[in-house]
Design a protein around this motif. Structure first.
Motif, short mmCIF file in Angstrom:
data_model
loop_
_atom_site.label_atom_id
_atom_site.label_comp_id
_atom_site.label_asym_id
_atom_site.label_seq_id
_atom_site.Cartn_x
_atom_site.Cartn_y
_atom_site.Cartn_z
N CYS A 2 0.71 -1.29 -0.01
CA CYS A 2 -0.06 0.01 0.11
C CYS A 2 0.93 1.30 0.04
CB CYS A 2 -0.93 -0.03 1.23
SG CYS A 2 -2.26 -1.22 1.02
N ASN A 3 0.40 2.21 -0.63
CA ASN A 3 1.00 3.63 -0.44
C ASN A 3 0.04 4.46 0.03
OD1 ASN A 3 -1.15 4.52 -2.54
ND2 ASN A 3 0.48 3.54 -4.06
N ARG A 4 0.43 5.95 0.27
CA ARG A 4 -0.74 6.95 0.90
C ARG A 4 -1.81 7.52 -0.09
NH1 ARG A 4 4.78 8.39 2.16
NH2 ARG A 4 4.92 8.25 4.32
N SER A 5 -2.19 6.72 -1.11
CA SER A 5 -3.27 7.29 -1.75
C SER A 5 -4.22 6.76 -1.07
CB SER A 5 -3.26 6.54 -3.27
OG SER A 5 -3.37 5.04 -3.12
N GLU A 6 -5.58 7.39 -1.77
CA GLU A 6 -6.94 7.32 -0.92
C GLU A 6 -7.50 6.10 -1.10
OE1 GLU A 6 -11.43 9.38 -0.69
OE2 GLU A 6 -9.75 10.17 -2.04
N PRO A 7 -7.44 5.25 -2.24
CA PRO A 7 -7.83 3.91 -2.23
C PRO A 7 -7.20 2.87 -1.36
CG PRO A 7 -7.84 5.06 -4.34
CD PRO A 7 -7.22 5.73 -3.58
N HIS A 8 -5.98 3.09 -1.14
CA HIS A 8 -5.22 2.31 -0.35
C HIS A 8 -5.26 2.77 1.17
CE1 HIS A 8 -1.75 1.04 -3.67
NE2 HIS A 8 -3.13 0.91 -4.12
N VAL A 9 -5.53 3.87 1.32
CA VAL A 9 -5.96 4.25 2.71
C VAL A 9 -7.15 3.45 3.21
CG1 VAL A 9 -6.38 6.09 4.31
CG2 VAL A 9 -4.40 6.42 3.04
N ASN A 10 -8.14 3.58 2.16
CA ASN A 10 -9.50 2.86 2.58
C ASN A 10 -9.23 1.56 2.72
OD1 ASN A 10 -10.95 5.57 2.43
ND2 ASN A 10 -11.34 4.97 0.43
N PHE A 11 -8.59 1.00 2.09
CA PHE A 11 -8.27 -0.58 2.14
C PHE A 11 -7.60 -0.86 3.41
CE2 PHE A 11 -5.12 -4.03 1.32
CZ PHE A 11 -6.18 -5.15 1.20
N LEU A 12 -6.60 0.16 3.88
CA LEU A 12 -5.83 -0.54 5.09
C LEU A 12 -6.93 -0.02 6.28
CD1 LEU A 12 -2.65 1.59 4.50
CD2 LEU A 12 -2.86 -0.73 4.86
N LYS A 13 -7.96 1.00 6.18
CA LYS A 13 -8.86 0.98 7.33
C LYS A 13 -9.62 -0.15 7.68
CE LYS A 13 -9.59 5.95 6.71
NZ LYS A 13 -10.72 6.92 6.27
N GLN A 14 -9.92 -0.95 6.52
CA GLN A 14 -10.64 -2.12 6.61
C GLN A 14 -9.71 -3.28 7.12
OE1 GLN A 14 -13.93 -2.57 5.69
NE2 GLN A 14 -14.29 -0.50 4.69
N ILE A 15 -8.47 -3.34 6.64
CA ILE A 15 -7.83 -4.39 7.50
C ILE A 15 -7.62 -4.16 8.69
CG2 ILE A 15 -5.39 -5.30 7.49
CD1 ILE A 15 -5.27 -4.79 4.50
N GLY A 51 1.23 10.50 10.10
CA GLY A 51 0.44 11.88 9.92
C GLY A 51 -1.09 11.56 9.86
N ASN A 52 -1.49 10.26 9.60
CA ASN A 52 -2.87 9.76 9.34
C ASN A 52 -3.55 9.13 10.48
OD1 ASN A 52 -5.14 8.76 8.33
ND2 ASN A 52 -4.49 8.69 6.23
N PRO A 53 -4.11 9.76 11.48
CA PRO A 53 -4.70 9.30 12.38
C PRO A 53 -5.80 8.07 12.14
CG PRO A 53 -5.88 11.33 12.21
CD PRO A 53 -4.87 11.21 11.12
N ASP A 54 -6.14 7.94 11.07
CA ASP A 54 -7.28 7.14 10.57
C ASP A 54 -6.64 5.67 10.71
OD1 ASP A 54 -9.51 8.80 10.73
OD2 ASP A 54 -9.01 9.31 8.57
N VAL A 55 -5.46 5.67 10.17
CA VAL A 55 -4.61 4.23 10.01
C VAL A 55 -3.52 4.31 11.42
CG1 VAL A 55 -2.68 3.16 8.65
CG2 VAL A 55 -4.60 4.49 7.41
N THR A 60 -0.12 14.61 20.38
CA THR A 60 -0.13 14.20 21.84
C THR A 60 -0.76 12.79 21.75
OG1 THR A 60 -0.51 16.33 22.39
CG2 THR A 60 -1.07 14.54 24.10
N ARG A 61 -2.00 12.64 21.10
CA ARG A 61 -2.53 11.27 21.14
C ARG A 61 -1.73 10.14 20.42
NH1 ARG A 61 -7.04 14.34 19.98
NH2 ARG A 61 -6.67 13.78 17.74
N ASP A 62 -1.05 10.57 19.20
CA ASP A 62 -0.41 9.71 18.71
C ASP A 62 0.68 9.04 19.72
OD1 ASP A 62 -1.74 9.99 16.54
OD2 ASP A 62 -0.38 11.02 15.57
N LEU A 63 1.59 10.26 20.32
CA LEU A 63 2.79 9.74 21.26
C LEU A 63 2.21 8.85 22.43
CD1 LEU A 63 4.38 13.21 21.38
CD2 LEU A 63 5.42 11.16 20.60
#
Length: 294
Positions: free
Chosen positions: A112-125, A168-172, A249-252
């Motif tokens: 996967c890369n940082r493209s939107e379709p790949h991000v949506n796929f990672l969210k499902q996984i 930098g992407n909290p959804d993942v 802060t949440r990430d840390l």
């Protein structure tokens, strides 16, 4: 005589249960009656066609995932697994016992890369894996499912690389950190010597590198907020900076939740108190973003 007494007792209990259920159904609202009818129709359809059952769909998705060659084909199977593992612990067990399917998931994560379709796929996984690690009963001290999931080769390496790539992407980032924390905690409880393995040492090094980058970003954002404390800035800039500070802060916090499982790692706390902000704009922006995230 004893057998007759037992049969009569069971008959009485059966009659009482039927009467109680009848009274409950009579007192149901229209919405509950509609839900009950839909459940009854769904049960009839599944009995008539077993392929519609959640277990059969999970088996089909696991088989399809192993033969899938690209993300566009695999995403439909991941959606099925996300749904089934959310509502069925048995489906979670099926996923964990099918190591080749989990290996396929890790293979897709690495591609996967940082493209939107790949991000949506990672969210499902990650939603699927989070369902698995959260599925066991609260009273169980060690998760059997997390133990099986943690035994899949390279899973710690793949997930730590995912954190590194999507910091930098909290959804993942946040779901991945949650899954990784569950797996590491399970290893800490059952195999304390596992932290000496090359894979775990490499993961710790990656996490420490991510934490250093996040700390530097947090210092820069706090420095900008301190500058706004003394000089009035725009509402847009204050909100954006406050949002970044709270997110980092949440990430840390999630990151150090994993690192503190490693022996010799010092505990660290990262808290932001919006009420301590002197500037009204900054204080309002911090409070708004805090309430939004909570």
């Amino acid at each position: 005589a004893r057998r007759q007494v037992a049969e009569r007792k069971n008959s009485i209990l059966r009659i009482q249960s039927h009467f109680r259920s009848y009274k409950v159904r009579c007192s149901n609202t229209k919405e509950l009656k509609s839900i009950r009818l839909r459940l009854f129709d769904a049960t009839v359809r599944v009995r008539a066609n077993p392929k519609l059952s959640i277990g059969r769909q999970t088996m089909t998705a696991l088989q399809g995932l192993k033969s899938a060659r690209n993300i566009h084909t695999a995403i439909s199977f991941c959606k099925v697994l996300n749904f089934s593992t959310k509502y069925s612990d048995e489906c979670c067990m099926m996923l964990c016992e099918n190591r080749s399917a989990v290996t396929s998931l890790l293979r897709f994560i690495r591609s996967c890369n940082r493209s939107e379709p790949h991000v949506n796929f990672l969210k499902q996984i990650m939603a699927t894996l989070r369902n698995v690690v959260d599925s066991q009963a609260p009273e169980s001290e060690i998760s059997v499912l997390s133990e099986k999931l943690g035994c899949v080769p390279d899973i710690f390496t793949v997930l730590s690389e995912l954190l590194q790539m999507f910091r930098g992407n909290p959804d993942v980032f946040l779901p991945t950190a949650e899954v990784l924390h569950s797996l590491v905690s399970c290893k800490q409880s059952s195999h304390s010597d596992i932290f000496l393995s090359p894979e775990m040492k490499g993961m710790k090094k990656k996490l420490e590198g991510i934490s250093q980058i996040l700390k530097q970003k947090l210092r820069l954002e706090k420095k900008y907020i301190d500058h706004m404390e003394n000089k009035k800035g725009s509402d847009t800039s204050a909100k954006e900076s406050a949002k970044k500070v709270l997110q980092i802060t949440r990430d840390l916090e999630s990151l150090y939740g994993i690192l503190k499982c490693f022996p010799g790692t010092e505990a660290a706390t990262f808290t932001i108190n919006p009420l301590q902000a002197k500037n009204t704009i900054v204080r309002k922006a911090l409070l708004e973003n805090t309430n939004t995230t909570n």
